[in-house]
Design a protein around this motif. Structure first.
Motif, mmCIF file in Angstrom:
data_model
loop_
_atom_site.group_PDB
_atom_site.id
_atom_site.type_symbol
_atom_site.label_atom_id
_atom_site.label_comp_id
_atom_site.label_asym_id
_atom_site.label_seq_id
_atom_site.Cartn_x
_atom_site.Cartn_y
_atom_site.Cartn_z
ATOM 1 N N GLY A 67 -49.651 -24.488 22.467
ATOM 2 C CA GLY A 67 -49.275 -24.461 23.880
ATOM 3 C C GLY A 67 -49.880 -25.594 24.677
ATOM 4 N N PRO A 68 -49.867 -25.452 25.999
ATOM 5 C CA PRO A 68 -50.335 -26.539 26.877
ATOM 6 C C PRO A 68 -51.853 -26.675 26.906
ATOM 7 C CG PRO A 68 -49.756 -24.612 28.159
ATOM 8 C CD PRO A 68 -49.428 -24.275 26.732
ATOM 9 N N ILE A 69 -52.297 -27.837 27.337
ATOM 10 C CA ILE A 69 -53.733 -28.047 27.528
ATOM 11 C C ILE A 69 -54.181 -27.203 28.716
ATOM 12 C CG2 ILE A 69 -55.455 -29.734 28.292
ATOM 13 C CD1 ILE A 69 -53.861 -31.858 26.736
ATOM 14 N N VAL A 70 -55.288 -26.513 28.521
ATOM 15 C CA VAL A 70 -55.829 -25.680 29.600
ATOM 16 C C VAL A 70 -56.793 -26.532 30.420
ATOM 17 C CG1 VAL A 70 -57.137 -23.578 30.122
ATOM 18 C CG2 VAL A 70 -55.606 -23.641 28.141
ATOM 19 N N SER A 71 -56.650 -26.489 31.716
ATOM 20 C CA SER A 71 -57.482 -27.359 32.562
ATOM 21 C C SER A 71 -58.961 -26.991 32.429
ATOM 22 C CB SER A 71 -57.055 -27.248 34.026
ATOM 23 O OG SER A 71 -57.497 -26.016 34.554
ATOM 24 N N ARG A 72 -59.786 -28.017 32.570
ATOM 25 C CA ARG A 72 -61.228 -27.781 32.495
ATOM 26 C C ARG A 72 -61.680 -26.840 33.612
ATOM 27 N NH1 ARG A 72 -62.357 -33.677 31.034
ATOM 28 N NH2 ARG A 72 -61.293 -33.351 29.079
ATOM 29 N N ARG A 73 -61.006 -26.959 34.718
ATOM 30 C CA ARG A 73 -61.337 -26.100 35.857
ATOM 31 C C ARG A 73 -61.155 -24.621 35.476
ATOM 32 N NH1 ARG A 73 -58.319 -26.682 41.513
ATOM 33 N NH2 ARG A 73 -59.611 -25.231 42.659
ATOM 34 N N ALA A 74 -60.048 -24.324 34.810
ATOM 35 C CA ALA A 74 -59.779 -22.944 34.409
ATOM 36 C C ALA A 74 -60.810 -22.479 33.374
ATOM 37 C CB ALA A 74 -58.370 -22.829 33.845
ATOM 38 N N ILE A 75 -61.166 -23.378 32.475
ATOM 39 C CA ILE A 75 -62.158 -23.011 31.442
ATOM 40 C C ILE A 75 -63.523 -22.759 32.090
ATOM 41 C CG2 ILE A 75 -63.377 -23.796 29.378
ATOM 42 C CD1 ILE A 75 -60.834 -25.385 28.661
ATOM 43 N N ARG A 76 -63.879 -23.643 33.021
ATOM 44 C CA ARG A 76 -65.175 -23.453 33.703
ATOM 45 C C ARG A 76 -65.193 -22.135 34.472
ATOM 46 N NH1 ARG A 76 -64.778 -29.183 36.098
ATOM 47 N NH2 ARG A 76 -65.385 -30.470 34.348
ATOM 48 N N ARG A 77 -64.064 -21.820 35.065
ATOM 49 C CA ARG A 77 -63.993 -20.565 35.830
ATOM 50 C C ARG A 77 -64.195 -19.360 34.903
ATOM 51 N NH1 ARG A 77 -59.385 -21.368 38.784
ATOM 52 N NH2 ARG A 77 -58.147 -20.409 37.169
ATOM 53 N N MET A 129 -76.546 -32.583 25.064
ATOM 54 C CA MET A 129 -75.165 -32.912 24.689
ATOM 55 C C MET A 129 -74.187 -32.022 25.468
ATOM 56 S SD MET A 129 -73.929 -33.419 20.769
ATOM 57 C CE MET A 129 -72.911 -31.992 20.554
ATOM 58 N N GLU A 130 -73.117 -32.633 25.958
ATOM 59 C CA GLU A 130 -72.196 -31.819 26.753
ATOM 60 C C GLU A 130 -71.373 -30.891 25.862
ATOM 61 O OE1 GLU A 130 -68.380 -34.835 27.364
ATOM 62 O OE2 GLU A 130 -69.552 -34.168 29.080
ATOM 63 N N PRO A 131 -71.035 -29.720 26.369
ATOM 64 C CA PRO A 131 -70.281 -28.764 25.541
ATOM 65 C C PRO A 131 -68.894 -29.299 25.188
ATOM 66 C CG PRO A 131 -70.555 -27.942 27.798
ATOM 67 C CD PRO A 131 -71.352 -29.198 27.694
ATOM 68 N N PHE A 132 -68.354 -28.793 24.106
ATOM 69 C CA PHE A 132 -67.067 -29.256 23.563
ATOM 70 C C PHE A 132 -65.941 -29.245 24.607
ATOM 71 C CE2 PHE A 132 -63.123 -27.710 21.321
ATOM 72 C CZ PHE A 132 -62.716 -28.967 20.897
ATOM 73 N N TYR A 133 -65.858 -28.176 25.402
ATOM 74 C CA TYR A 133 -64.735 -28.057 26.334
ATOM 75 C C TYR A 133 -64.726 -29.141 27.403
ATOM 76 C CZ TYR A 133 -68.041 -25.878 29.578
ATOM 77 O OH TYR A 133 -69.116 -25.630 30.400
ATOM 78 N N GLU A 134 -65.875 -29.800 27.620
ATOM 79 C CA GLU A 134 -65.925 -30.861 28.626
ATOM 80 C C GLU A 134 -65.357 -32.173 28.097
ATOM 81 O OE1 GLU A 134 -66.488 -30.688 31.678
ATOM 82 O OE2 GLU A 134 -67.670 -28.886 32.019
#
Ligand code: SF4
Ligand code: SF4
Length: 141
Positions: A121-131, A1-6
């Motif tokens: 606040g704003p949605i944080v990009s998946r790219r930033a979360i992955r980083r 199962m893919e993680p929640f942040y994805e």
């Protein structure tokens, strides 16, 4: 199962409330020897004094910041600001986007009890979360 942040859209905006720097005797700020050296240089302290005053080792040998007063991080000042903000460890830079927090909706919600910036606040990009996750994992290796 893919993680929640994805799959979810995670919102976050830090209010600088300083809550995440209150360890409450429940957790530690881990850091690498390299990060410790960067902090030491940032504070311009001698190695011996810095080690004695600000660092500690857990039983398993892990390096952590020494406990401060009132179960707060030793670098949290009276106004709730980080005294080493520019040199703070990865653990602090990446919060709250730690793998164990963003992997499930439940954990993300639970962490929101501690951090008032979660779901705000704003949605944080998946790219930033992955980083952030990558940084945490690299640090743990
Ligand atoms: S080092 Fe700074 S950001 Fe990290 S827990 Fe301590 S006061 Fe907070
Ligand atoms: S608890 Fe959350 S909102 Fe408060 S300082 Fe930490 S990251 Fe920012």
């Amino acid at each position: 199962m893919e993680p929640f942040y994805e799959s979810g859209s995670l919102r976050f905006s830090c209010t600088r409330c300083g809550k995440c720097c209150e360890t409450a005797g429940e957790y530690y700020v881990f850091l690498s020897a390299h990060e410790a050296e960067l902090i030491r240089r940032f504070l311009d302290l001698s190695p011996a004094w810095f080690r004695r005053r600000y660092l500690s080792r857990l039983e398993d040998g892990a390096l952590v910041l020494a406990a401060g007063r009132d179960e707060r991080c030793v670098f949290l000042d009276r106004e709730g600001r980080c005294r080493i903000y520019a040199a703070r460890p990865v653990q602090c830079r990446t919060y709250p986007f730690w793998p164990e927090v963003v992997n499930t909706r439940r954990n993300w919600r639970r962490e929101a009890r501690r951090c008032e910036g979660i779901d705000d606040g704003p949605i944080v990009s998946r790219r930033a979360i992955r980083r952030a996750i990558r940084l945490c994992r690299d640090q743990a290796e």
